[in-house]
Design an enzyme around this catalytic site. Structure first.
Site, PDB file in Angstrom:
ATOM      1  N   LYS A  19       0.845  -1.202   0.000  1.00 36.23           N
ATOM      2  CA  LYS A  19       0.000   0.000   0.000  1.00 36.23           C
ATOM      3  C   LYS A  19       0.872   1.241   0.000  1.00 36.23           C
ATOM      4  CE  LYS A  19       0.846   1.272   4.470  1.00 36.23           C
ATOM      5  NZ  LYS A  19       1.545   2.517   4.864  1.00 36.23           N
ATOM      6  N   ASP A  46      -2.869  -1.644  10.031  1.00 32.86           N
ATOM      7  CA  ASP A  46      -2.876  -1.710   8.573  1.00 32.86           C
ATOM      8  C   ASP A  46      -3.395  -3.039   8.031  1.00 32.86           C
ATOM      9  OD1 ASP A  46      -1.807   0.820   8.420  1.00 32.86           O
ATOM     10  OD2 ASP A  46       0.237   0.161   7.995  1.00 32.86           O
TER      11      ASP A  46
END
Length: 299
Positions: free
Chosen positions: A10, A137
């Protein structure tokens, strides 16, 4: 029988950070975009839980029960009364300690793979709940695409993206500890009034329109000053990428990977070639986003 899951890296196109909470975490407005650099996690029945790893910087990955992939297998097994006797093999391609959620990706990948291997048929909500227990996350690694993370980043709202975005990522010579970067953020902000983090509407609009110029004008990372304070050499890499034609440059998450948004694949290649020759970073990769979240690719 074995199951292999592919999970993306990401980049944080917005990371707004609030003041430290009593529990030590920080409230965030964290706009995630999954990009096409992937780890693969393969789960196979075994006599006992063990973890192996291959790929770039594999020697930096813990192979004991502190590994997020192992923790994910244990968490799912405990909920369903299963012995977590599996071999977890991680094929790394996401930078280690690079601010691109490689460890979180491995946790989400192991969770989905174990669910498929064991036939636990966990609901999406249960998987996301376990992900949130594992780390801030990890839920996004499961979901992929683009999402706004609030709370400490684990409360997700998926976002519309109107097109693809082309990125260049420069990996530094050493890593940065996420807790250390947050401690430096707190130190730098001591005595100042830190506002509540909120999502940038111009940034969300740019994602929805698929407009790289508008996105470049809106991206920001509140952790970047802290990362640069701990790793000043990153400023040279950011400057080199901008000079090569990147629309914008920023530290990815807590760093030290630096991210460069390009207008198109050709521009991304030009930026990448310049960064490879400038001597300020270890390796350079190109990738586009959004990318899908954790996906079973073989069983």
């Amino acid at each position: 029988m074995s199951v292999t899951v592919r999970v993306p890296a990401k980049v944080n196109v917005q990371l707004a950070v609030g003041a430290a909470r009593p529990d030590g975490f920080h409230d965030l407005a964290n706009v995630f975009l999954a990009v096409g650099l992937y780890d693969e996690v393969t789960v196979t029945p075994a006599g006992e839980l063990r973890v192996t790893c291959e790929g770039p910087d594999a020697d930096q990955v813990p192979l004991d029960r502190t590994n997020l992939a192992a923790r994910a297998a244990i968490a799912l097994a405990e909920r369903h009364g299963i012995d977590p006797a599996v071999h977890l093999h991680i094929a790394k391609d996401i930078p280690v300690a690079g601010g691109m959620a490689g460890g979180s990706a491995d946790g989400a990948g192991a969770l989905l793979a174990c669910d498929a291997l064991w036939g636990t048929n966990a609901s999406r909500e249960e998987l996301l709940d376990i992900c949130a227990e594992l780390g801030s996350d990890v839920p996004f690694s499961l979901v992929g695409g683009a999402a706004l993370g609030t709370g400490r980043g684990e409360k997700l709202r998926t976002l519309d993206v109107g097109g693809g975005f082309h990125w260049v990522f420069a990996m530094a010579e050493r890593g940065l500890s996420t807790p250390a970067v947050f401690r430096e953020f707190d130190r730098l902000g001591e005595g100042t009034d830190i506002p509540e983090p909120v999502a940038s509407q111009p940034l969300l609009d740019a994602l929805a329109k698929g407009d790289p110029d508008a996105l470049a004008a809106a991206v920001y990372n509140d952790l970047q000053p802290a990362a640069l304070s701990l790793f000043p050499e990153l400023a040279d890499t950011l400057a080199a990428g901008r000079a090569a034609g990147a629309l914008t440059a920023l530290v990815s998450g807590s760093g030290p990977t630096t991210a460069f948004l390009a207008r198109d694949p050709e521009s991304a290649q030009k930026v990448a070639e310049t960064l490879r020759s400038c001597g300020t970073c270890r390796t350079v990769r190109t990738a586009s986003g959004p990318a899908p979240g954790a996906t079973v690719i073989s069983r």
